[in-house]
Each structure stands twice: as structure tokens, then as C-alpha cells.
Design an enzyme around this catalytic site. Structure first.
Site, PDB file in Angstrom:
ATOM      1  CG  MET A  84     133.377  94.514  75.166  1.00  0.00           C
ATOM      2  SD  MET A  84     134.882  95.161  74.611  1.00  0.00           S
ATOM      3  CE  MET A  84     135.010  96.763  75.362  1.00  0.00           C
ATOM      4  CE  LYS A  90     132.086  92.811  87.891  1.00  0.00           C
ATOM      5  NZ  LYS A  90     130.666  93.115  87.603  1.00  0.00           N
ATOM      6  CB  CYS A 118     138.179  94.904  75.138  1.00  0.00           C
ATOM      7  SG  CYS A 118     139.428  95.491  75.940  1.00  0.00           S
ATOM      8  CG  MET A 119     140.638  99.192  74.536  1.00  0.00           C
ATOM      9  SD  MET A 119     141.801 100.481  73.731  1.00  0.00           S
ATOM     10  CE  MET A 119     143.191  99.381  73.659  1.00  0.00           C
ATOM     11  N   GLY A 147     136.233  98.085  79.597  1.00  0.00           N
ATOM     12  CA  GLY A 147     136.079  96.950  80.467  1.00  0.00           C
ATOM     13  C   GLY A 147     137.185  96.610  81.352  1.00  0.00           C
ATOM     14  CD  GLN A 148     141.472  94.647  79.880  1.00  0.00           C
ATOM     15  OE1 GLN A 148     142.268  94.108  80.436  1.00  0.00           O
ATOM     16  NE2 GLN A 148     141.737  95.006  78.425  1.00  0.00           N
TER      17      GLN A 148
END
Length: 813
Positions: free
Chosen positions: A345, A86, A170-171, A382-383
């Protein structure tokens, strides 16, 4: 595994990465992605990658106003010149054919063009009419400045705490786990632990695909002949499992019991670290109902609580063989071995997410595997700025910048003083967390739905929220509800939007992110956004200025100045709301906002680096402290005297924000609890959702990159082949999946990248045409309020022929 594969080979062999060279040539005109291309006329600059929280640095090559090349940044400690598949294509996210370029308003069911001034006026008028009914929803994709201005508008201007990032999804459990253990959020260790550990344990995550650059560090060490043990705890076999020395498969939610079992063995075998525990730890347990800080217990209380979690008892709950449980207990009880635990996650998106986070921290503390390089419990995000913006800026409904919370009067007073606000401006009552916020927005006003206007930036909740029928799709037909969406492309969220605003993306603006290891990273604008797209931070400031012009009291500070009053170096007020002057060589608004925020970061010793230092670096890990010679020093290992400047001399380890006020970390007991929904006769399968290597989150960006889209064009249901055969499902057949909340038809794939155990399936959530979150439940952790995407009950059967014909075939394994 073979020790002959090295780091670059691993990255190239991950899924489609073997085709990187050809793909890069198609995208950027260069046959090699790894070295910096030797191209004339190209201007290179640095930026963190736009995707996950790893924080890789890329070199961005611009020519004639367009990104024409991407390369890994060799000067960056995070990725050392390498990128994942990516990352090598990140430049392509700007150039999708359907990029949004002008504001659009919905009239007679259709989105039609509207001017920026009219769009800002529409939003401001709705806010002014009912400021308490306005909510702001962003994400860990906000830059620091974007999150900061949203935070200041809501809490400092409107006295409204209904602001949330999708990072709640998510966190949030990682946050509550850190705070309730150490009294302050974010990891104490850093990525350097991956270079120093002897053992890595992955707790329900798949870094080989989700954080491949970090995972490649482990592969690289093995390729050099280093002995490194990898233990994969999971509910399905993945690419990570292929590299593991031990795969430990457990029943969903039973990670709680496994962690308690390790603690039980450490005590029963007398192998826990007595000195470390006696000197640096205290014990705690949850009351009923669960709370963030719980209550103190004694070591004897703790010992009695974990006593029942013997390997034999835990094996019955978890399905893990006694021998494997004993292996874990023995490992943690071994001195001289350095253990790093990694999770993402799998532990966070969990109805007892706070509890399992606490327990993993606890076994590291109890065993003394803590505080030296290689011994660390570390959560991954994840971000790209879930840490830097959502957590540090505090864009959650209960939080304020720098680790403060709205419920604490001294915290509110500090922020009011820093922002030059009248006393009492900040509301002490927390706002709605994400699940409640969207529930209120999607509930008719007459039935208690008191959120009537919702502004979404840098996220796609129409695809990422759980139980979409309840929390998003129910908005349709509610005429008094108004959804504003700032976006770069059409998404599932813009489908129901009443007003769509075109946004600048990544290097089309200045920005700062904060990654998973506390590293703050800066970049400059390099290309112009398309059409009339504009920065998210500007949108927020422009709305505030329109409210100021309308006479809304909260848009003034106590001196009567505009809430976002900024001055040039020579003391002149600067019109930050004027887009024509937003980018000016004489005044960097991003720098001014960041420096204003930076003054709020020192209370919890989260001292972020000065802006000008970030410009010179590839990111610095806080706390960043100025030395006697004027230089600035980052911190790799918090709470450890050898590296943390805030640890008092002679303390060795000092948890200086301890919740017990005695410099001790908390070792928690949290019992095993069954999930709220489990398979039964009607819904006999477990459903787990997640990501794939090629796509990031909801695919809004990666699905616009032809190479990534072609490699993984749509989602699928990953099944155990025995289950598939019993249901008469072959590879490529279309299966009908049903839960108590919805249904979906998906192509079957087995024998591919992962294999779930019998009775369990896995579905990625990146595909906006096949929304798996129609099926997921919205039950959440009682402390973190983070929902569980990893386990709900579904049924599966072969889809009727007439329906199966409408569904896309599966990807080729």
C-alpha cells in the site's frame, strides 16, 4: 540481526504470536497449532485462508457441523505448513455472537426482519425503476464466482458499468503500473523469488507484520546461514526495520525521486544493462495530463529527464543521505546479485501511485535485474482475491474478464458472444470509479447525484473509504437513496443501510480465490451458514431472476434464455436462482460458473486451471497449460523462455503483450511531484494510516475473535516520543487529531512496535469505534484513481480533560 532465529520462531514472536499455543487451546481444544492435531471424529479439508492476499492454505477440521480445529497445510507451497497469528484463528471468524442471520429492512429508522423473497423484490424493483442509477460495490474478498456473476449482471445484463471492487482503494496503482509497463497485469515472478534472491528491498511496506508468512521465508534462510541483505525504505520504523541491514527513511512522496536517482546513477556510472535494455526495452513518458499509455521517448530523452536526479539533488527532496542513495545506485548496477523489490500500500495508495509503480519496474528493467529467479519487482496484495477476482474477472468500472476493457469494441464483442448476448448489449462507456461512485451516491439527486441504489457485498466502505464525511456519512438524510448491504456482522456500513442481507462466510460456501502470485485456489463448502444467511453469488442471481420474471429485457440472452442459464451434464436447465437447490450433489454451481469464466481467460494468456485440477491441488499459478501427456503445468516466471510456454523459442525474454507492439517492456520517466497536501503551520504533522498484525482491514472478522481483539482492542496514534513530550503527551494520554476534513481523539502510544520520524504519526484503521478515515483525504492518482491514505496534514494536541475521559486507554506496548 541475529541469524539464530528461524521461521517458526519469527512467527511465534510476532506481536502476540508467542501465545499461539494457549490461544489455540482456548479456541479449538488443541495445545499445538503447527502440526495437524490427532483428533478422532474430525473431518479435514483444504481451503485458502480468508484474510490477506498471500494465499496461505489451511487445513480445516470440522466436527458435528462446526469448525473445531485449524492447522497450517504442509502440502501448500505458499506457507509450507505455517500460518500467521490471524491464520491460526481464521476458524473463529464464523462464530461471533452478533452474526447476522436474517434479512433486515429499515422502517421508521429501525432495521426489522423481512423475508428473502421480499428483500430480493425490493432490490429488483428499484433496479427496474432506474437501472442506470444502480451501482454494485464489492471487493477482492469476492470469490471468483461471486465477482463473475456481479460482472455479468451489470455489464452483460443491465448495460451498466457502475461496478467496482474496493480493490480500487488498495491495488489499482499496481494494475496500471503493470499494464503500462508490460501491457498486461500482475507480477511476472512469484514467491519463489524470495527463496532465490540475494537482496530484498521493501518499498514503503512492512511485510514482517502485514505478510508475515512470506517474510518468514527470509528469516528462515538467514537462520540456515544464507547471506541475505534486507533494505527497508520507509517513512517510519517498523518490525521489518528491526530485521533490516539498512533502513532508508525518506520524506513522504519522495520515493519517486529516489527511483529516478537510481536510474540516473545507472546511466551516469554506465552500469545499466545495455544488452537487456537494447534487446527487450523501450522508453516512455507521461503527457500532461497523465495517461495509462503515455507516449514514446528515446533513450536520450530518458537520459536527459533523469539527469537532474543526482544523489545530491535527490537528498534535498527525500531527506535520504547521499551515501545511502549511492549505495542503492551501486547495488542495482552490480551484476550477479539478485534483487527482489516488494511493495504494497505504501506505493499504491499514493497520488502518483501509477508513477512510482512504473519507476520501480523501470529500475529493475534498466539494471537487468529482471526475468530470472530472484530478480523481480513484485507487488503484494492485501485481499484474498484482489488478483483472482477484482483484476482477473475485471470487476472494475472499465474492465471485462480476462484483461479486456469496455472501451474496446472487439473486447465487447467477444464477451457478448461468449455470453450469447445481442450485439451492443455491453456499454462502451466506463462507469464511475469508486470515489466518484460514492460521491454521486452521497450527493442529492437534484444536485447531480445520479446513483440512487447501491448494493455492497463483502466489504465495509463505511469504514474503509477516505474522507468518510463526504463519501459515506453524507448519505444520511437523503431519502431517495437506498443502500443494500450484504454482510456477516453489523458494521459501520450497515449503520446507514436501508436493507441488510445476511451472508455466508468462507467455508460456509464453495469458493475460489486468486492470490498475489497468480495462484488460483479452490475449496468446498464444509459447514452450514447460520440462520438464513446465504451466498453472495446466489443473491446476485436471485435478483437477476426476479428482474427476468418482471420482464426486464437485459435478463435474457439473445436466445430468450435467462442470463444465468446453466445446464446439468445431461443438458437440463438448472434453477440456479432456487436457494433450496443451490447446493446439490448432482450439480456444482460454483464449478459451472468458474468453467464459463475460464473460457474468457486465454486472450491475455491468463489461462486459469480447470476446476477439477484445482480440486486436486493447493492452487496453480497461471498460465496453466495442458501438456502432451494430458497433464497440466503451471507457470512460475512469465515472459521468460525457460518457464513461460507462450514465449517463442529463441526469444529468451518476450513481453508478448507489449504496449509498443514489439515485445518490449516500457521503461518510464515520471517526475517527482509534491503531495497535494503537506504540513503547514495549522496542520504541522503528516498522518499515515495502515494495518496491524492482529487485525485485517476494518476488523469486521478479526474483532470477533476474542484472542485477537484482546491482544489489540482498539486503535491508537503512534508518535515519535520527542514530539509527544513537546506536546505534553505521555503514553496513554488522549490526543486530539484534526485535519481539514474531520477530527478524532486517540490514545497515544510510543515506544511500541513502530516509530515514526518527528513530524509524523501513524494510525491503524481497523477500529470501527474510532474512524481515522474521517480525517483522510480523497485525492487520488490521475491514472489508477486510487486514493492516498498514506499522507495528509493534521494537527495534534492534548484532548480536553472532559473529552479524554471518554476515550479508551492505549494497548500495552
Amino acid at each position: 540481526m541475529s541469524n539464530t532465529i528461524d521461521r517458526r520462531q519469527f512467527l511465534r514472536s510476532s506481536a502476540m504470536a508467542a501465545a499461539i499455543a494457549a490461544v489455540h487451546q482456548r479456541a479449538f481444544g488443541s495445545a499445538s497449532a503447527l502440526p495437524q492435531p490427532k483428533m478422532t471424529g474430525i473431518v479435514w479439508n483444504k481451503a485458502p485462508c480468508r484474510f490477506c492476499g498471500t494465499g496461505c492454505h489451511v487445513k480445516v477440521g470440522v466436527e458435528a457441523g462446526k469448525i473445531v480445529a485449524i492447522a497450517g497445510d504442509e502440502k501448500a507451497e505458499v506457507n509450507k505448513g505455517l500460518l500467521c497469528v490471524k491464520g491460526y484463528h481464521v476458524g473463529g471468524i464464523l462464530y461471533g455472537e452478533d452474526r447476522l442471520t436474517q434479512p433486515l429492512i429499515r422502517r421508521d429508522g429501525k432495521l426489522v426482519p423481512i423475508s428473502w423473497d421480499s428483500a430480493i423484490t425490493v432490490i429488483a424493483e428499484r433496479i427496474a425503476k432506474n437501472p442506470k442509477g444502480f451501482a454494485f460495490y464489492g471487493s477482492g474478498q469476492w470469490t471468483v464466482a461471486e465477482g463473475y456473476v456481479a460482472q455479468k449482471l451489470m455489464k452483460g445484463g443491465l448495460s451498466n458499468n457502475h461496478i467496482e471492487p474496493n480493490a480500487r482503494l488498495c491495488m489499482a496503482s499496481a494494475v496500471t503500473g503493470f499494464i503500462s509497463t508490460y501491457g498486461v497485469d500482475e507480477p511476472a515472478g512469484c514467491y519463489d523469488d524470495l527463496d532465490a534472491c540475494d537482496v530484498v528491498i521493501t518499498w514503503g511496506n512492512n511485510p514482517a507484520e502485514m505478510h508475515p508468512v512470506l517474510f518468514s521465508r527470509l528469516i528462515d534462510r538467514r537462520s540456515k546461514g544464507e547471506k541475505l541483505q534486507l533494505i527497508d525504505l520507509g517513512t517510519r520504523r517498523t518490525r521489518t526495520t528491526e530485521h533490516a541491514d539498512h533502513y532508508i527513511q525518506f520524506n513522504p512522496q519522495s520515493d519517486l525521486a529516489i527511483a529516478n536517482c537510481i536510474a540516473q546513477q545507472l546511466i551516469a556510472n554506465d552500469t545499466y544493462d545495455k544488452r537487456f535494455v537494447e534487446k527487450f526495452c523501450a522508453f516512455r513518458a507521461d503527457p500532461d495530463p497523465a495517461s495509462l499509455f503515455g507516449g514514446p521517448i528515446s533513450f536520450d530523452d530518458y537520459k536527459k529527464s533523469v539527469a537532474e536526479y543526482t544523489p545530491e539533488y535527490t537528498a534535498k527532496i527525500s531527506g535520504v543521505p547521499v551515501a545511502q542513495l549511492k549505495m542503492l545506485g551501486k547495488l542495482f548496477g552490480t551484476r550477479g546479485v539478485k534483487i527482489t523489490s516488494l511493495w504494497c500500500m505504501g506505493m499504491n495508495q499514493h497520488t502518483r501511485g501509477t508513477a512510482i509503480n512504473r519507476l520501480v519496474h523501470g529500475i529493475h528493467l534498466l539494471s537487468g535485474h529482471w526475468g530470472t529467479p530472484g530478480d523481480a519487482p513484485t507487488s503484494l496484495t492485501g485481499q484474498p482475491s484482489a488478483c483472482g477476482t477484482a483484476r482477473e474477472v475485471g470487476t472494475l468500472c472499465h474492465a471485462l474478464p480476462g484483461g479486456r476493457i469496455v472501451a474496446e469494441k472487439p473486447h465487447r464483442r467477444f464477451c457478448e458472444n461468449h455470453w450469447n448476448l445481442p450485439v451492443g448489449r455491453i456499454n462502451p462507456k466506463p462507469g464511475y470509479h469508486t470515489i466518484t461512485m460514492w460521491d454521486k451516491f452521497c450527493t442529492p439527486t437534484a444536485e447531480g447525484g445520479d446513483i440512487d441504489t447501491l448494493f455492497v457485498q463483502v466489504t465495509n466502505p463505511g469504514q474503509s473509504l477516505p474522507n468518510l464525511h463526504k463519501l459515506y456519512k453524507a448519505k444520511e438524510g437523503l431519502d431517495d437513496k437506498f443502500l443494500v448491504v450484504s454482510e456477516i456482522y453489523p458494521t459501520a456500513t450497515t449503520e446507514l443501510a436501508d436493507l441488510v442481507l445476511p451472508a455466508s462466510l468462507w467455508v460456509e460456501k464453495n469458493g475460489i480465490f486468486g492470490n498475489s502470485e497468480r495462484r488460483t485456489q479452490q475449496w468446498f463448502k464444509m459447514v452450514e451458514p447460520p440462520g438464513d444467511a446465504r451466498d453472495d453469488a446466489w443473491m446476485t442471481i436471485a435478483i437477476a431472476r426476479k428482474l427476468y420474471d418482471m420482464g426486464v429485457e437485459g435478463m435474457q440472452d439473445k436466445s430468450g434464455r435467462f442470463l444465468f442459464h446453466l445446464e446439468t451434464p445431461d443438458g437440463k436447465p438448472y434453477p440456479v436462482w432456487n436457494w433450496d437447490k443451490y447446493y446439490n450433489d448432482e450439480f456444482n454451481i460454483d464449478r459451472a460458473l468458474y468453467e464459463e469464466y475460464r473460457g474468457m481467460t486465454t486472450w491475455k494468456n491468463k489461462d486459469v486451471a480447470p476446476y477439477d485440477e484445482l480440486v486436486k491441488s493447493r492452487g496453480l499459478r497461471w498460465p496453466v497449460v495442458q501438456q502432451s501427456d494430458g497433464s497440466w503445468r503451471e507457470t512460475r516466471f512469465r515472459f521468460s523462455e525457460f518457464d513461460d510456454p507462450y514465449v517463442e523459442k529463441g526469444k529468451e525474454i518476450q513481453f508478448y503483450h507489449s504496449t509498443s507492439k514489439d515485445d518490449r517492456a516500457q521503461i518510464w520517466f515520471c517526475p517527482y511531484e509534491a503531495p497535494p497536501e503537506m504540513p503547514d503551520e495549522t496542520y504541522p504533522f503528516w498522518l499515515c494510516t495502515g494495518r496491524v498484525l492482529e487485525h485485517w482491514h476494518t476488523g469486521t472478522m478479526t474483532m470477533r475473535i476474542p484472542e485477537l481483539r484482546d491482544a489489540m482492542p482498539h486503535t491508537y496514534v503512534e508518535m515519535n516520543p520527542k514530539d509527544a513530550r513537546e506536546l505534553n503527551l505521555a503514553n496513554g494520554d488522549i490526543a486530539l487529531l484534526k485535519s481539514r476534513r474531520g477530527e478524532i481523539q486517540l490514545p497515544v502510544w510510543f515506544g511500541g512496535r513502530g516509530t515514526p520520524p518527528r513530524g509524523s504519526v501513524f494510525v491503524p484503521f481497523f477500529d470501527e469505534t474510532l474512524l481515522i478515515n474521517d480525517l483522510t483525504l480523497h485525492d487520488y492518482c490521475p491514472v489508477s484513481k486510487e486514493p492516498d491514505y498514506k499522507k495528509c496534514a493534521i494537527s495534534i494536541r492534548k484532548a480536553p480533560p472532559e473529552k479524554a475521559a471518554e476515550t479508551t486507554p492505549p494497548p500495552t506496548p
